[in-house]
Structures are given as structure tokens and as C-alpha cells.
Scaffold this active site. Structure first.
Site, PDB file in Angstrom:
ATOM      1  N   SER A 197      38.652 -37.701  73.867  1.00 40.62           N
ATOM      2  CA  SER A 197      38.156 -37.250  72.566  1.00 40.62           C
ATOM      3  C   SER A 197      38.663 -38.207  71.492  1.00 40.62           C
ATOM      4  CB  SER A 197      38.583 -35.802  72.300  1.00 40.62           C
ATOM      5  OG  SER A 197      37.979 -35.302  71.123  1.00 40.62           O
ATOM      6  N   THR A 198      39.399 -37.711  70.505  1.00 44.14           N
ATOM      7  CA  THR A 198      39.863 -38.550  69.399  1.00 44.14           C
ATOM      8  C   THR A 198      40.686 -39.722  69.922  1.00 44.14           C
ATOM      9  OG1 THR A 198      40.036 -36.523  68.094  1.00 44.14           O
ATOM     10  CG2 THR A 198      41.025 -38.508  67.165  1.00 44.14           C
TER      11      THR A 198
END
Length: 344
Positions: free
Chosen positions: A161-162
Site C-alpha cells: 500500500s503506502t
């Protein structure tokens, strides 16, 4: 906890007003100022000392990418890119994420409510404020050398994700042409995944495509979950896109991918990379319980040590490793029985 201080940088007065209004609705965020171009932003960064910058891609005097490079070299700080949905805007945003921007949001299309387009902007800004941002440095990749033999039955599943753009570029850059059949779920807006797959394909030795329903998994190929509309799963050695509700607030969800791989009953490896939240922890545990080798990115090399931490605490991670050491470890776990793999 003090509020997150944000500086909004955009050459459009309308867009500065929209972004500021959306952020001000969140009581945990304080918009400390706005800037109309990088020169204005440079002055206000020094004056206001913001925690996070929202940065437009296309601006006068200096474009957002050039400005971001200067920020990440001279004064690293969390940046969330705000991009148009044009092909050029998407390509530049992906380059920005590779340079070190923490996340990105798409500007609303014509006739589209700004409240919908920026629905997750506040959450991304708050997540960015907790990110570990480093000075811009050349990517250190341990490239595979010599002959590699992937187990043709082995499936590699990766969730991120991030911070995942840089992490995935680093890992795939270390893969040989005959890498294990690989499926990836990266939390990313729908408008970005096709361009991201093309970028991964250009910058690595392997064949990377956005996954399509029914695609047969093959060694040497990487299949990236399309953003937004469906979850990527693997059923009977094929990619299947399942149009169902978000899981853990995400569609596609890492848990959904990992859990489908866990049910395959074949050799498999699971990897959880940098990201906010818990998505993937349950699914990686299911993979490990089913006999998979499992790896997690370590805290020091994560932009956000959320997903790998949750998976580690759940007992899903067999080994935690720095990002630059993951590619050779993954290849070794996926190699054909008796085969040898070496790295430089």
C-alpha cells in the site's frame, strides 16, 4: 495529539479552495496555508513548517516533479500528489511516487463532485504525516546473476500500500526473466494501475501486466490487480476478478488475494510490504498455515510500518527483511527443488 499541519500547493485558485475546504472538515487537520507555485511554496514551507504538502503535478515556473525532487534531496517531507486523470498526469504522478511522494489522489473529472474525488484525501494526508520519509537516493538493488529455475507450480503473492510503488520497483528490478508466476495487489486508484503495470514492465526484466479475468498464471509474468472495481483472486491457476464489496476498506484487498492463494494447495510464497492498516495480515496467516513461505518488509525500510507490523504480530510473517534483501530471498523460496540461485 496535535493536528496535522498542511500546505496546499496548486496553481488553480479553485482547486486550492476545494482541497483546503475538504481538509478543513477533518478536526485532526489544520490547513496552515496555500501556495500557487513552487517558488511561493518554497517560501511558505520555511515560514509555516508544515507536516505535509499536497502538491499539484502541473504548475508554472517549475513543475511538481522537479519541485518534489528538490524537496526530497534538500528537505525531505511527506508529500501527497494531486493529479489529473490524463495519461501525462498519471505518468508524472507515478514518477513522483517513485521519487518519494507518499501517496496520490486524482483531481475530480469534469462534472464529478469534488467530495467524491477527494473522499480519502484527509485519510491519506494523516497517513502521510506518520510516514518515514528519506532523502532521495539511487535505488540499491541486488540483481540476480546466473541461471535461475523457477518452480513452474510455485505462486508468489505480494501485497502493498503506502510506499508500495518504490518497494515494488525495487523488488521486481531484482527479478530475472523467468521469475515465479507473481500476483500483486497494491492499493492504488483505478486510474493509476494500468500505467503502473506498464512502468513496472519497462523498468524490470519481467513481463508485467494489469491482471485480466481468466489470465493463466505463467512463470516470468507478473499480474497487477486493477484498481477500484474488483478484487484479484487466483482460482485453478488463473486470475479471477471478483466484483464484491471492499474488504478492510479496500478494493482490491490484499487479504482477498492471499486467502485465494492459500486455498490453491500448491507451492506458494507470500510477501507483505509497506502500507497503512491491517489489510493482508489475515490472508498471509492463512497462507503460512497452508504451508507457504512468508516474508515481511522490516520497519526500518518501510514508508509506513502498518501492514507488515500487523502481519508480524499475527504470526503470519516467517522472516522480516530490509527491502533491498527481499528479492533474492523471495527467489530462493520460489526456486525449483534442487536449483541454485545467486545474487551479486
Amino acid at each position: 495529539m496535535s493536528r496535522v499541519k498542511v500546505l496546499v500547493v496548486d496553481d488553480s485558485a479553485t482547486m486550492r479552495s476545494l482541497i483546503s475546504a475538504v481538509l478543513r472538515r477533518d478536526p485532526d487537520i489544520e490547513v496552515v496555508g496555500t501556495a500557487e507555485d513552487p517558488l511561493d511554496a518554497r517560501t511558505k514551507i520555511k515560514e509555516l513548517n508544515p507536516d505535509v504538502l499536497t502538491l499539484d503535478v502541473e504548475m508554472p515556473n517549475m513543475n511538481g516533479l522537479e519541485f518534489l525532487e528538490k524537496i526530497m534531496r534538500l528537505r525531505p517531507m511527506p508529500v501527497v500528489m494531486v493529479s489529473t486523470l490524463t495519461q501525462a498526469g498519471t505518468d508524472v504522478t507515478l514518477a513522483a511516487l517513485e521519487i518519494g511522494a507518499v501517496d496520490a489522489v486524482a483531481k475530480p473529472a469534469v462534472g464529478h463532485p469534488a467530495s467524491e474525488a477527494f473522499a480519502d484525501l484527509a485519510d491519506k494526508v494523516k497517513s502521510a504525516a506518520r510516514a518515514r520519509v528519506r532523502p532521495l537516493e539511487p535505488r540499491n538493488v541486488q540483481a540476480h546473476q546466473g541461471v535461475y529455475h523457477a518452480d513452474p507450480n510455485h505462486i508468489l503473492a505480494i501485497g502493498s500500500s503506502t510506499g508500495g510503488v518504490e518497494a515494488l520497483l525495487t523488488i521486481l528490478s531484482g527479478f530475472p526473466k523467468d521469475c515465479p508466476a507473481t500476483v500483486i495487489t497494491q492499493h492504488m486508484p483505478a486510474s493509476f494501475t494500468r500505467s503502473f503495470a506498464a512502468r513496472l514492465d519497462r523498468t524490470s526484466n519481467v513481463n508485467v501486466t494489469e491482471a485480466v479475468d481468466g489470465a493463466v498464471l505463467q512463470a516470468g509474468h507478473v499480474y497487477l490487480a486493477p484498481g477500484g472495481a474488483a478484487h484479484l483472486t487466483v482460482v485453478g491457476g488463473r486470475c479471477r476478478l471478483v466484483a464484491s464489496d471492499p474488504v478492510n476498506g479496500h478494493r482490491p484487498s490484499v487479504d482477498v488475494l492471499f486467502e485465494s492463494v492459500a486455498r490453491l494447495g500448491r507451492p506458494m510464497t507470500g510477501v507483505i510490504l509497506t502500507g497503512m492498516g491491517r489489510d493482508g495480515a489475515r490472508g498471509l496467516k492463512a497462507m503460512r498455515d497452508a504451508g507457504a513461505r512468508t516474508f515481511g518488509q522490516d520497519e526500518a525500510s518501510c514508508v509506513v510500518y502498518g501492514m507488515p507490523k500487523a502481519a508480524f504480530e499475527a504470526g503470519a510473517v516467517e522472516r522480516q527483511m530490509p527491502l533491498t534483501r527481499l528479492a533474492p530471498a523471495i527467489l530462493e523460496s520460489c526456486a525449483a527443488k534442487g536449483a541454485k540461485t545467486t545474487v551479486a
